[in-house]
Motif scaffolding. Structure first.
Motif, PDB file in Angstrom:
ATOM      1  N   GLY A 251      38.533   3.171 -43.629  1.00  0.00           N
ATOM      2  CA  GLY A 251      39.470   2.267 -42.962  1.00  0.00           C
ATOM      3  C   GLY A 251      40.706   3.029 -42.515  1.00  0.00           C
ATOM      4  O   GLY A 251      41.128   3.987 -43.157  1.00  0.00           O
ATOM      5  N   LEU A 252      41.285   2.609 -41.404  1.00  0.00           N
ATOM      6  CA  LEU A 252      42.453   3.306 -40.860  1.00  0.00           C
ATOM      7  C   LEU A 252      43.759   2.556 -41.063  1.00  0.00           C
ATOM      8  O   LEU A 252      44.768   2.899 -40.473  1.00  0.00           O
ATOM      9  CB  LEU A 252      42.235   3.597 -39.370  1.00  0.00           C
ATOM     10  N   GLY A 253      43.738   1.549 -41.875  1.00  0.00           N
ATOM     11  CA  GLY A 253      45.004   0.889 -42.187  1.00  0.00           C
ATOM     12  C   GLY A 253      44.905  -0.614 -42.027  1.00  0.00           C
ATOM     13  O   GLY A 253      43.841  -1.124 -41.687  1.00  0.00           O
ATOM     14  N   PRO A 254      45.933  -1.309 -42.308  1.00  0.00           N
ATOM     15  CA  PRO A 254      47.218  -0.783 -42.745  1.00  0.00           C
ATOM     16  C   PRO A 254      47.137  -0.282 -44.190  1.00  0.00           C
ATOM     17  O   PRO A 254      46.259  -0.682 -44.942  1.00  0.00           O
ATOM     18  CB  PRO A 254      48.155  -1.979 -42.641  1.00  0.00           C
ATOM     19  N   GLY A 255      48.049   0.557 -44.518  1.00  0.00           N
ATOM     20  CA  GLY A 255      48.101   1.087 -45.872  1.00  0.00           C
ATOM     21  C   GLY A 255      49.105   2.204 -45.969  1.00  0.00           C
ATOM     22  O   GLY A 255      49.631   2.673 -44.961  1.00  0.00           O
ATOM     23  N   PRO A 256      49.346   2.655 -47.196  1.00  0.00           N
ATOM     24  CA  PRO A 256      50.288   3.761 -47.385  1.00  0.00           C
ATOM     25  C   PRO A 256      49.745   5.050 -46.768  1.00  0.00           C
ATOM     26  O   PRO A 256      48.548   5.321 -46.823  1.00  0.00           O
ATOM     27  CB  PRO A 256      50.409   3.901 -48.894  1.00  0.00           C
ATOM     28  N   PHE A 257      50.607   5.827 -46.174  1.00  0.00           N
ATOM     29  CA  PHE A 257      50.208   7.027 -45.449  1.00  0.00           C
ATOM     30  C   PHE A 257      49.383   7.977 -46.314  1.00  0.00           C
ATOM     31  O   PHE A 257      48.351   8.485 -45.877  1.00  0.00           O
ATOM     32  CB  PHE A 257      51.455   7.735 -44.908  1.00  0.00           C
ATOM     33  N   THR A 258      49.813   8.215 -47.544  1.00  0.00           N
ATOM     34  CA  THR A 258      49.078   9.133 -48.416  1.00  0.00           C
ATOM     35  C   THR A 258      47.678   8.609 -48.703  1.00  0.00           C
ATOM     36  O   THR A 258      46.708   9.363 -48.674  1.00  0.00           O
ATOM     37  CB  THR A 258      49.845   9.356 -49.733  1.00  0.00           C
ATOM     38  N   GLY A 259      47.561   7.324 -48.969  1.00  0.00           N
ATOM     39  CA  GLY A 259      46.249   6.733 -49.226  1.00  0.00           C
ATOM     40  C   GLY A 259      45.318   6.857 -48.027  1.00  0.00           C
ATOM     41  O   GLY A 259      44.133   7.142 -48.165  1.00  0.00           O
ATOM     42  N   LEU A 260      45.865   6.657 -46.838  1.00  0.00           N
ATOM     43  CA  LEU A 260      45.063   6.800 -45.618  1.00  0.00           C
ATOM     44  C   LEU A 260      44.598   8.241 -45.446  1.00  0.00           C
ATOM     45  O   LEU A 260      43.440   8.500 -45.117  1.00  0.00           O
ATOM     46  CB  LEU A 260      45.874   6.371 -44.387  1.00  0.00           C
ATOM     47  N   ARG A 261      45.497   9.183 -45.695  1.00  0.00           N
ATOM     48  CA  ARG A 261      45.128  10.596 -45.571  1.00  0.00           C
ATOM     49  C   ARG A 261      44.027  10.967 -46.548  1.00  0.00           C
ATOM     50  O   ARG A 261      43.083  11.672 -46.196  1.00  0.00           O
ATOM     51  CB  ARG A 261      46.352  11.486 -45.804  1.00  0.00           C
ATOM     52  N   VAL A 262      44.133  10.492 -47.786  1.00  0.00           N
ATOM     53  CA  VAL A 262      43.110  10.782 -48.794  1.00  0.00           C
ATOM     54  C   VAL A 262      41.764  10.237 -48.333  1.00  0.00           C
ATOM     55  O   VAL A 262      40.742  10.925 -48.395  1.00  0.00           O
ATOM     56  CB  VAL A 262      43.496  10.193 -50.167  1.00  0.00           C
ATOM     57  N   GLY A 263      41.741   9.008 -47.861  1.00  0.00           N
ATOM     58  CA  GLY A 263      40.497   8.388 -47.400  1.00  0.00           C
ATOM     59  C   GLY A 263      39.894   9.110 -46.209  1.00  0.00           C
ATOM     60  O   GLY A 263      38.684   9.352 -46.160  1.00  0.00           O
ATOM     61  N   ILE A 264      40.723   9.471 -45.244  1.00  0.00           N
ATOM     62  CA  ILE A 264      40.236  10.144 -44.037  1.00  0.00           C
ATOM     63  C   ILE A 264      39.705  11.537 -44.364  1.00  0.00           C
ATOM     64  O   ILE A 264      38.625  11.923 -43.914  1.00  0.00           O
ATOM     65  CB  ILE A 264      41.348  10.202 -42.968  1.00  0.00           C
ATOM     66  N   VAL A 265      40.448  12.290 -45.149  1.00  0.00           N
ATOM     67  CA  VAL A 265      40.004  13.644 -45.506  1.00  0.00           C
ATOM     68  C   VAL A 265      38.716  13.588 -46.320  1.00  0.00           C
ATOM     69  O   VAL A 265      37.791  14.378 -46.100  1.00  0.00           O
ATOM     70  CB  VAL A 265      41.109  14.404 -46.275  1.00  0.00           C
ATOM     71  N   THR A 266      38.622  12.649 -47.228  1.00  0.00           N
ATOM     72  CA  THR A 266      37.404  12.507 -48.027  1.00  0.00           C
ATOM     73  C   THR A 266      36.213  12.160 -47.146  1.00  0.00           C
ATOM     74  O   THR A 266      35.139  12.758 -47.263  1.00  0.00           O
ATOM     75  CB  THR A 266      37.593  11.437 -49.121  1.00  0.00           C
ATOM     76  N   ALA A 267      36.379  11.205 -46.251  1.00  0.00           N
ATOM     77  CA  ALA A 267      35.296  10.807 -45.349  1.00  0.00           C
ATOM     78  C   ALA A 267      34.885  11.966 -44.441  1.00  0.00           C
ATOM     79  O   ALA A 267      33.693  12.212 -44.235  1.00  0.00           O
ATOM     80  CB  ALA A 267      35.718   9.600 -44.516  1.00  0.00           C
ATOM     81  N   ARG A 268      35.842  12.685 -43.901  1.00  0.00           N
ATOM     82  CA  ARG A 268      35.531  13.823 -43.025  1.00  0.00           C
ATOM     83  C   ARG A 268      34.814  14.926 -43.793  1.00  0.00           C
ATOM     84  O   ARG A 268      33.863  15.530 -43.277  1.00  0.00           O
ATOM     85  CB  ARG A 268      36.794  14.384 -42.393  1.00  0.00           C
ATOM     86  N   THR A 269      35.240  15.182 -45.002  1.00  0.00           N
ATOM     87  CA  THR A 269      34.607  16.216 -45.816  1.00  0.00           C
ATOM     88  C   THR A 269      33.173  15.832 -46.156  1.00  0.00           C
ATOM     89  O   THR A 269      32.254  16.649 -46.023  1.00  0.00           O
ATOM     90  CB  THR A 269      35.409  16.480 -47.097  1.00  0.00           C
ATOM     91  N   LEU A 270      32.956  14.593 -46.580  1.00  0.00           N
ATOM     92  CA  LEU A 270      31.596  14.134 -46.876  1.00  0.00           C
ATOM     93  C   LEU A 270      30.712  14.203 -45.637  1.00  0.00           C
ATOM     94  O   LEU A 270      29.565  14.641 -45.704  1.00  0.00           O
ATOM     95  CB  LEU A 270      31.620  12.705 -47.415  1.00  0.00           C
ATOM     96  N   SER A 271      31.246  13.790 -44.505  1.00  0.00           N
ATOM     97  CA  SER A 271      30.479  13.833 -43.257  1.00  0.00           C
ATOM     98  C   SER A 271      30.100  15.266 -42.889  1.00  0.00           C
ATOM     99  O   SER A 271      28.985  15.533 -42.479  1.00  0.00           O
ATOM    100  CB  SER A 271      31.283  13.211 -42.108  1.00  0.00           C
ATOM    101  N   TYR A 272      31.054  16.185 -43.070  1.00  0.00           N
ATOM    102  CA  TYR A 272      30.783  17.580 -42.763  1.00  0.00           C
ATOM    103  C   TYR A 272      29.708  18.132 -43.695  1.00  0.00           C
ATOM    104  O   TYR A 272      28.759  18.784 -43.254  1.00  0.00           O
ATOM    105  CB  TYR A 272      32.068  18.393 -42.892  1.00  0.00           C
ATOM    106  N   VAL A 273      29.844  17.870 -44.993  1.00  0.00           N
ATOM    107  CA  VAL A 273      28.881  18.371 -45.980  1.00  0.00           C
ATOM    108  C   VAL A 273      27.484  17.812 -45.738  1.00  0.00           C
ATOM    109  O   VAL A 273      26.491  18.511 -45.862  1.00  0.00           O
ATOM    110  CB  VAL A 273      29.368  18.034 -47.408  1.00  0.00           C
ATOM    111  N   LEU A 274      27.420  16.542 -45.346  1.00  0.00           N
ATOM    112  CA  LEU A 274      26.132  15.890 -45.134  1.00  0.00           C
ATOM    113  C   LEU A 274      25.539  16.178 -43.761  1.00  0.00           C
ATOM    114  O   LEU A 274      24.394  15.806 -43.492  1.00  0.00           O
ATOM    115  CB  LEU A 274      26.276  14.377 -45.334  1.00  0.00           C
ATOM    116  N   GLY A 275      26.311  16.811 -42.915  1.00  0.00           N
ATOM    117  CA  GLY A 275      25.803  17.169 -41.587  1.00  0.00           C
ATOM    118  C   GLY A 275      25.825  16.019 -40.647  1.00  0.00           C
ATOM    119  O   GLY A 275      25.087  15.873 -39.721  1.00  0.00           O
TER     120      GLY A 275
END
Length: 66
Positions: free
Chosen positions: A42-66
């Protein structure tokens, strides 16, 4: 594969523990990381740090999974 959804609130849960939370959720749903059909964030609304954690985690998982 049946649908399994879990919302992670990085503002309320310790973002350092996200790996352990993901691992526990996969075990609970009886799936492996490789079984994931997709990663959604999700891209918000929410606290900036929480959004960054979610986005980085999703991007990392997507990259690892191809």
């Amino acid at each position: 594969m049946e649908d399994y959804t879990r919302k992670f609130n990085a503002a309320k849960e310790k973002d350092e523990e996200i790996h352990h939370i993901l691992k526990a959720d996969l075990a609970e749903s009886r799936h492996r990381l490789q079984d994931l059909a997709g990663v959604v964030v999700g891209l918000g609304p929410g606290p900036f740090t929480g959004l960054r954690v979610g986005i980085v985690t999703a991007r990392t998982l997507s990259y690892v999974l191809g």
